[in-house]
Design a protein around this motif. Structure first.
Motif, PDB file in Angstrom:
ATOM      1  N   ASN A 126     -41.387  11.607 -39.269  1.00  0.00           N
ATOM      2  CA  ASN A 126     -41.703  13.030 -39.160  1.00  0.00           C
ATOM      3  C   ASN A 126     -40.504  13.887 -39.540  1.00  0.00           C
ATOM      4  O   ASN A 126     -39.357  13.497 -39.346  1.00  0.00           O
ATOM      5  N   ASN A 127     -40.788  15.069 -40.040  1.00  0.00           N
ATOM      6  CA  ASN A 127     -39.792  16.108 -40.261  1.00  0.00           C
ATOM      7  C   ASN A 127     -40.346  17.355 -39.600  1.00  0.00           C
ATOM      8  O   ASN A 127     -41.366  17.887 -40.041  1.00  0.00           O
ATOM      9  N   SER A 128     -39.694  17.791 -38.530  1.00  0.00           N
ATOM     10  CA  SER A 128     -40.220  18.860 -37.680  1.00  0.00           C
ATOM     11  C   SER A 128     -41.584  18.423 -37.178  1.00  0.00           C
ATOM     12  O   SER A 128     -41.705  17.397 -36.555  1.00  0.00           O
ATOM     13  N   LEU A 129     -42.633  19.145 -37.488  1.00  0.00           N
ATOM     14  CA  LEU A 129     -43.971  18.762 -37.038  1.00  0.00           C
ATOM     15  C   LEU A 129     -44.811  18.184 -38.165  1.00  0.00           C
ATOM     16  O   LEU A 129     -46.009  17.981 -38.017  1.00  0.00           O
ATOM     17  N   GLU A 130     -44.191  17.888 -39.285  1.00  0.00           N
ATOM     18  CA  GLU A 130     -44.901  17.381 -40.451  1.00  0.00           C
ATOM     19  C   GLU A 130     -44.698  15.874 -40.600  1.00  0.00           C
ATOM     20  O   GLU A 130     -43.573  15.387 -40.560  1.00  0.00           O
TER      21      GLU A 130
END
Length: 146
Positions: free
Chosen positions: A42-46
């Motif tokens: 994940n990257n942040s909420l993505e």
């Protein structure tokens, strides 16, 4: 009227039997659940990558080397190894094939998703099997099978 009632009762009996058979457990499905693991990057909420790994050797004992079915979703055309992502087993590059043997009914496996790409992956190595899916920019996820 009695004939109609008799036919309704008979049809309910037969539909009841088919419902009972439909609720029987599927041993391959249950065993596959035991040898399936999932992780994501994940990257942040993505979600940048999602990977499902099924250790196939306990399910198909005739396989002569460690074999895995790997489903992948990522932002880079859903391939295992590309400019952003890299897959290793015990820190070595495995043999990756898009040709999955016909006897592996992977579309019936838990977590099967039509939007993922699936690969048959093998690597002759010792246990435990440590599968790493690494991103250049967003970290990695690690799956272990003992």
């Amino acid at each position: 009227m009695k004939k109609l009632l008799f036919l309704i009762i008979i049809s309910l009996m037969f539909s009841g039997c088919s419902l009972k058979n439909a609720l029987n457990k599927d041993p391959l499905y249950e065993k596959t659940l035991k040898y399936t693991q999932r992780c994501q990057i994940n990257n942040s909420l993505e979600t940048k990558a999602l990977i499902d790994v099924v250790y196939l050797n306990p399910l198909y004992p005739k396989l002569n080397k460690p074999s895995f079915l790997i489903g992948i979703y990522n932002d880079f055309n859903n391939t295992l190894n590309n400019v952003e992502f890299n897959l290793t087993i015990n820190d070595k590059t495995p043999k990756i094939s898009t040709s999955i043997p016909n006897y592996i009914l992977y579309k019936n496996f838990p977590f099967y998703n039509s939007w993922m790409s699936y690969y048959f992956v093998t690597k002759k190595t010792n246990q435990p099997y440590v599968i790493k899916y690494k991103s250049k920019h967003w970290g990695e996820c690690v799956i272990k099978f003992n």
